[in-house]
Design a protein around this motif. Sequence first.
Motif, PDB file in Angstrom:
ATOM      1  N   THR A  15       0.804  -1.234   0.000  1.00  0.00           N
ATOM      2  CA  THR A  15       0.000   0.000   0.000  1.00  0.00           C
ATOM      3  C   THR A  15       0.830   1.275   0.000  1.00  0.00           C
ATOM      4  OG1 THR A  15      -0.133  -0.344   2.386  1.00  0.00           O
ATOM      5  CG2 THR A  15      -2.111  -0.868   1.098  1.00  0.00           C
ATOM      6  N   ARG A  16       2.091   1.166   0.396  1.00  0.00           N
ATOM      7  CA  ARG A  16       2.893   2.396   0.550  1.00  0.00           C
ATOM      8  C   ARG A  16       4.324   2.152   0.111  1.00  0.00           C
ATOM      9  NH1 ARG A  16       3.663   3.422   5.887  1.00  0.00           N
ATOM     10  NH2 ARG A  16       2.368   1.818   6.807  1.00  0.00           N
ATOM     11  N   ILE A  18       8.005   1.459  -0.893  1.00  0.00           N
ATOM     12  CA  ILE A  18       8.686   0.562  -1.842  1.00  0.00           C
ATOM     13  C   ILE A  18       7.713  -0.496  -2.376  1.00  0.00           C
ATOM     14  CG2 ILE A  18      10.481  -1.217  -1.996  1.00  0.00           C
ATOM     15  CD1 ILE A  18      12.139   0.552  -0.003  1.00  0.00           C
ATOM     16  N   ARG A  38      -1.579  -4.215   6.240  1.00  0.00           N
ATOM     17  CA  ARG A  38      -2.075  -4.407   7.600  1.00  0.00           C
ATOM     18  C   ARG A  38      -3.258  -3.507   7.928  1.00  0.00           C
ATOM     19  NH1 ARG A  38       2.080  -3.447  12.313  1.00  0.00           N
ATOM     20  NH2 ARG A  38       2.269  -1.600  11.010  1.00  0.00           N
ATOM     21  N   SER A  39      -3.124  -2.192   7.638  1.00  0.00           N
ATOM     22  CA  SER A  39      -4.140  -1.268   8.165  1.00  0.00           C
ATOM     23  C   SER A  39      -4.730  -0.298   7.137  1.00  0.00           C
ATOM     24  CB  SER A  39      -3.526  -0.455   9.313  1.00  0.00           C
ATOM     25  OG  SER A  39      -2.330   0.144   8.875  1.00  0.00           O
ATOM     26  N   SER A  40      -4.073  -0.066   6.010  1.00  0.00           N
ATOM     27  CA  SER A  40      -4.490   1.009   5.089  1.00  0.00           C
ATOM     28  C   SER A  40      -5.617   0.564   4.157  1.00  0.00           C
ATOM     29  CB  SER A  40      -3.301   1.467   4.236  1.00  0.00           C
ATOM     30  OG  SER A  40      -2.195   1.763   5.030  1.00  0.00           O
ATOM     31  N   ASP A  64      -2.049  -9.618   8.786  1.00  0.00           N
ATOM     32  CA  ASP A  64      -0.801  -9.290   9.480  1.00  0.00           C
ATOM     33  C   ASP A  64       0.260 -10.333   9.106  1.00  0.00           C
ATOM     34  OD1 ASP A  64       1.260  -8.847  11.243  1.00  0.00           O
ATOM     35  OD2 ASP A  64       0.001  -8.735  13.028  1.00  0.00           O
ATOM     36  N   VAL A  65       1.343  -9.883   8.477  1.00  0.00           N
ATOM     37  CA  VAL A  65       2.362 -10.841   8.014  1.00  0.00           C
ATOM     38  C   VAL A  65       3.029 -11.585   9.172  1.00  0.00           C
ATOM     39  CG1 VAL A  65       2.935  -9.824   5.769  1.00  0.00           C
ATOM     40  CG2 VAL A  65       4.069  -8.958   7.846  1.00  0.00           C
ATOM     41  N   ASN A  91       8.242  -7.926   1.464  1.00  0.00           N
ATOM     42  CA  ASN A  91       8.626  -6.511   1.549  1.00  0.00           C
ATOM     43  C   ASN A  91       8.188  -5.836   2.844  1.00  0.00           C
ATOM     44  OD1 ASN A  91       9.110  -3.630   0.434  1.00  0.00           O
ATOM     45  ND2 ASN A  91       6.922  -3.663   0.870  1.00  0.00           N
ATOM     46  N   SER A 142      15.785  -6.916   2.282  1.00  0.00           N
ATOM     47  CA  SER A 142      16.647  -6.723   3.443  1.00  0.00           C
ATOM     48  C   SER A 142      16.979  -5.232   3.535  1.00  0.00           C
ATOM     49  CB  SER A 142      17.898  -7.599   3.287  1.00  0.00           C
ATOM     50  OG  SER A 142      18.751  -7.451   4.387  1.00  0.00           O
ATOM     51  N   TYR A 156      16.132  -3.991  14.186  1.00  0.00           N
ATOM     52  CA  TYR A 156      15.926  -3.917  12.732  1.00  0.00           C
ATOM     53  C   TYR A 156      17.083  -4.600  11.991  1.00  0.00           C
ATOM     54  CZ  TYR A 156      14.953  -1.624   8.207  1.00  0.00           C
ATOM     55  OH  TYR A 156      14.686  -1.355   6.876  1.00  0.00           O
ATOM     56  N   LYS A 160      16.936  -7.852   9.501  1.00  0.00           N
ATOM     57  CA  LYS A 160      17.341  -7.775   8.086  1.00  0.00           C
ATOM     58  C   LYS A 160      18.512  -8.712   7.794  1.00  0.00           C
ATOM     59  CE  LYS A 160      14.207  -4.877   6.767  1.00  0.00           C
ATOM     60  NZ  LYS A 160      13.182  -5.312   5.820  1.00  0.00           N
ATOM     61  N   GLY A 187      19.491   1.077   0.480  1.00  0.00           N
ATOM     62  CA  GLY A 187      20.093   2.002   1.431  1.00  0.00           C
ATOM     63  C   GLY A 187      19.026   2.981   1.889  1.00  0.00           C
ATOM     64  N   ILE A 189      16.143   5.275   1.254  1.00  0.00           N
ATOM     65  CA  ILE A 189      15.096   5.476   0.239  1.00  0.00           C
ATOM     66  C   ILE A 189      14.004   6.348   0.854  1.00  0.00           C
ATOM     67  CG2 ILE A 189      13.502   4.312  -1.352  1.00  0.00           C
ATOM     68  CD1 ILE A 189      16.475   3.409  -1.677  1.00  0.00           C
ATOM     69  N   THR A 191      10.653   7.274   1.837  1.00  0.00           N
ATOM     70  CA  THR A 191       9.292   6.728   1.997  1.00  0.00           C
ATOM     71  C   THR A 191       8.766   7.232   3.343  1.00  0.00           C
ATOM     72  OG1 THR A 191       9.958   4.764   3.249  1.00  0.00           O
ATOM     73  CG2 THR A 191       9.970   4.549   0.850  1.00  0.00           C
TER      74      THR A 191
END
Length: 248
Positions: A15-16, A18, A38-40, A64-65, A91, A142, A156, A160, A187, A189, A191
Amino acid sequence: MGILSGKVVIVTGGTRGIGYAMARCFTDEGADLAFIYRSSVEKAKSVEEELGAKGVKVKGYQSDVADFNGIASTVSRILADFGRIDVLVNNAGITRDGLTFRLSEEAWDDVIDTNLKSAFNCIHACAPVMLRQRSGCILSVSSIVGLGGNAGQGNYAASKAGLIGLTKSVAKELASRGIRANLIAPGFIRTEMTDKVGEEQMAQWCKDIPLQRAGTPEEVAKAALFLISDNASYITGQVLTIDGGRSM
Ligand code: NDP
């Protein structure tokens, strides 16, 4: 005819950012697309309408993944709706930053479950379908933080780095059955995830990037497109960094 015509692609977190850029790029190339979010809810509807207008099949699934059983049933629904699964893109991801010795157990578990266990959940559900088809492709997102670590992102970075071990293992397990598995490591990005960082901090980061700027979601999507397409038919178990030269 695009290079993904006739292929069914699942993108988690479509939804957002990447994931949305990948969804646009892959449907431009003729893919039928199932995306998970999940929520959008409203955004998911608009993605379905916008991308479905290209004449491909596009459907969003709220799931939910991090939920093993939830993802198993979502993938069953996707298979029933689309008939096959050619590509899985792991992703979806989150950050909950803090110095490692100050992280709450919840912040650790949330990030590991959403970023790493999620890929296990999705691979566990999709690989049997690909094995029956004797073809398929997995791409995990990743990060260069998974390669080099980052102060304030121990959870995080661990998630990854874990994705790299997981995806390379799966590449070895499934290669003989015609299934490839690779990773991209973006690297910096621009968003919603990185919008949390102030402009001053962003300018500082860009100084350390040889190409002197942040990347765009579209640039990441184009690299992902290469790896999931037949143009990369002899590439498996690899990590492609997309970072303007930051980690060289
Ligand atoms: P965004 O925050 O912009 O988007 C995250 C997406 O993941 C959303 O679609 C969101 O859905 C979905 N999502 C989050 N949690 C869950 C969940 N539990 N279940 C299902 N879907 C979920 O992130 P980015 O586009 O920036 O990042 C995408 C991936 O790229 C992540 O894995 C990130 O770690 C990685 N990455 C990003 C970098 C960057 O600089 N931006 C750099 C390196 C790697 P919803 O809209 O419903 O919340």
